[in-house]
Design an enzyme around this catalytic site. Sequence first.
Site: not given
Lengths: 372, 57, 544
Positions: C91, C120, C156, C184-185, C268, C270, C272, C283, C317-318, C343, C346, C465
């Site tokens: 998932h 293009d 994950w 690809s990314s 991290h 990722e 964002y 926006s 922080h993870h 943040t 925004k 979790r």
Amino acid sequence: MRTLLVWMAGSLGLALGVPLAMANGWNMPVGVTDVSREIHSLHMTIFWICVIIGVVVFGVMFYSLFRFRRSKGAKSAHFHENTTVEVIWTAVPLLILVGMAVPATATLKKMYDASDAELDVMIIGQQWRWRYEYLGEDVAFTSNLGTPRDQIRGAEARGEHYLLEVDEPLVLPINRKVRFLMTSDDVIHSWWVPELAVKQDTIPGFVNENWVRINEPGIYRGQCAELCGMDHGFMPVVVHAMEEEDFDAWLAERKEAAEQEAMGVDREWELAELMERGEGVYGSICASCHQAEGQGSPPAFPALAGNQRLIDDLEWHLDTVINGVSGTAMPAFRSTLNPVEIAAVVTWTRNAWGNDTGEAVQPADVAERLAQ
Amino acid sequence: MWSVVKSVLAAFFGVQREERRREDFEKGRPGAFILVGIVMALLLVGVVALVAIQAAR
Amino acid sequence: MAPKLPPHHPVEQSTASAAGGQASAHHAPPRGLLRWLLTTNHKEIGSLYLIFSLIMFFIGGIFALVVRAELFQPGLQLVNPEFFNQMTTMHGLIMVFAAVMPAFTGLANWMIPLQIGAPDMALPRLNNFSFWLLPVAFLLLLSTLLMPGGGPNFGWTFYAPLSTTYAPPSTTFFILSLHIAGISSILGAINIVATILNMRAPGMRMMDMPLFVWTWLITAFLLIAVMPVLAGVITMMLMDINFGTSFFNAAGGGDPVLFQHLFWFFGHPEVYIMILPAFGIVSAIIPTFARKRLFGYASMVYATASIAILSFLVWAHHMFVVGLPLVAELFFMYTTMLIAVPTGVKVFNWITTLFRGSITFEPPMLFALAFVVLFTIGGFSGLMLAIAPADFQYHDTYFVVAHFHYVLVPGAVFAIMAGVYYWLPKWTGHYPNVKLAQWHFWLSVIGVNLTFFPMHFSGLAGMPRRIPDYALQFADFNLVSSLGAFMFGASQLVFVAVVILCVRGGEKAPAKAWEGAEDLEWSVPSPAPLHTFETPPTFQRHEH
């Protein structure tokens, strides 16, 4: 308009605040140590800061959404910049955060100071149980899930402490600083008891440090918090905090029992005696993978019942239990089980479920093998 | 140079007067801003690290 | 999200070859499947990305529903713990790498050339290649579920050594599929950077670009910076598993914590990568339906850049409970708290844009407003998680699950949906059905909150979790979460219905489909013809 605003702010505060403020079992427990209290108060402080900011920000937002609807004839203004406002709303959050960082730093420093401990306990994570060793006291044991598998499958009514009960809890004294040294034998686990506000990863190859000084006697329950494989959800932590004198008595008793057990290694054991002991060890240590009836769950966990290699080859059987099989989930039980337990569980698996070898493995032989 | 530093600082903080910003974008050289930006980012790391070291004492 | 293919009217050739060079010198495209396989058109590739991500969104969603069904009640009812772990892992992987990221890339493909007035993407063949890597990668990933020993079952975040020494045999395939998705990314990101830097309409300066373009430019740099780190860490895993190295194996002198540092140095930023383009979409939408220019355009750009820079400084922080030294805990706590500032800026800017506007509530606006509220709630729980001492209690509980789902579902996913509703008239020439879209919106908002709000409570009350079964005091929260999850899942079928109906017909949309919309994409007809801006438009900037 103003009444609407007040009503909205109030209901938002109510919706978020009331359940958290009043309810038990909805919020972080206050806990039974000084550190857990400090953490709880940090948690509540930052929570209320968020609620206040939320009420202001969402208040302005919803006010704008109601007040400046085009259907009410609102015409849009043309401003799109204001240096003063922007400076204010950058600086104010910065100040709030600094204000929050100060107490958080102080608490963190306290949590990191494990010096001057009166008792050292080694906590070792294993798939999927905890091992506790009272360092310097020669007392060590493993703590397994106490909930019967039938309750998990739903064949039996679930008890009050479903999944949060163990066969042997970690026993600790109150009012003494206890240092935990934490490591793992296989993958990363995390030892967590919410009421003690201790959560620390146990990592193979590392020894982490943490500590508690419990203020109130009681039974405190927690769980492994880091995904550690199949039975991650089934390795609870139970801490039994006792008055100091009760703890000392308990420790003395356990020391004596350990000495008794050590002496038992040398005597000759009967088959029936080994079988009885072995069934218990099997149920708490082996059954989670190899299943209660020894049927296993191939391919990861081979069947033991009717396993021809196991029946034919005692040497290999003992070696597998003592040293494990590298590259598989089978751990080495060399240091986890004592010679009596290894002899008993090997005897059990060689005689249960129609394996019927009739062999009784003697603890003394196992001890000799372990000494090599 | 000093005006570049000031502009980068303003960008870090996130607020800049519109006229200043226009001026920077019309007259300034991008290279200078990028260089100062990188140096300031490293400085920021250094400052936060220093604060952390002091606080940990 | 499939746009109706524009009719094959002969394209007006501009005599001089336009800014895209070869872009206009096309010949008749192949028909049928081959056409989609070989297309180099940014609109067609954009549609492919979006359709792919929608399919993956449903596959990942079904995995989530398996998880929620098992957690509906205490006890093990439907699946065994091994399969449960595979479901949580798949998932997460599918939603992150195959649903959210490709959806944003699809929107970028469609809209960036239109918003900057380019004919293009800069590298059209590379664009085709980047897309077609994805189905390969994720078919491979999904096929691991059928292999002996099952698919990835280590979450994950695939922490070693659970994902190396103790992993199922299919892990090598998992590594290969992530490598392909990563390539690809990176290629997609390079293409986006090249397009934005080189192909803007004459007169459009960087600070004139729409914010969706800005946020994607910064996101693309993040992708180029961190995807190689992911590639490195999974290659180290590959070596550990197959070639006897011990990068992460303590028994061989390796370091399991090193894995986490490397993973989160990727992971991290990722996070964002999955939210910055969402900021760009919101926006664009809020000013359109408030009929008022975005407040603080420049500070929005600065805030995006600040968040991007800070995202490289907060990874640990993870890892607050892995036993970092005190100094490291403090450093990462402070930097994490700092991220709240840009943040917050925004959110304040969006709300000030609403203030004294002239607001209407079309479907894209509904989703954008829900984004602002619910993303902010996710931000608040993020702020709480930043407090390192408190994180010792929050870490690895459902509180964290609630936090990142608030940021990703009513955050990233709602923004994607807002973008789809916003640009559907441009893609298909028809407005989406308003009644159905409103049903979709309200069912989704209610479903998402029913699912994820109780998770705050179950986490604070002590539920870890990634567990397949739980103690009885968590039963009520889980019951509500599961009901909400099924409601949210079902309401996405309404979304599919809206999109299909919109492709097939509906109220005709003019070139400028929304009254308050101002960017360049609204200057081309609706539906946008296959080739646009073959002659570069002249860009009119706002005068102050």
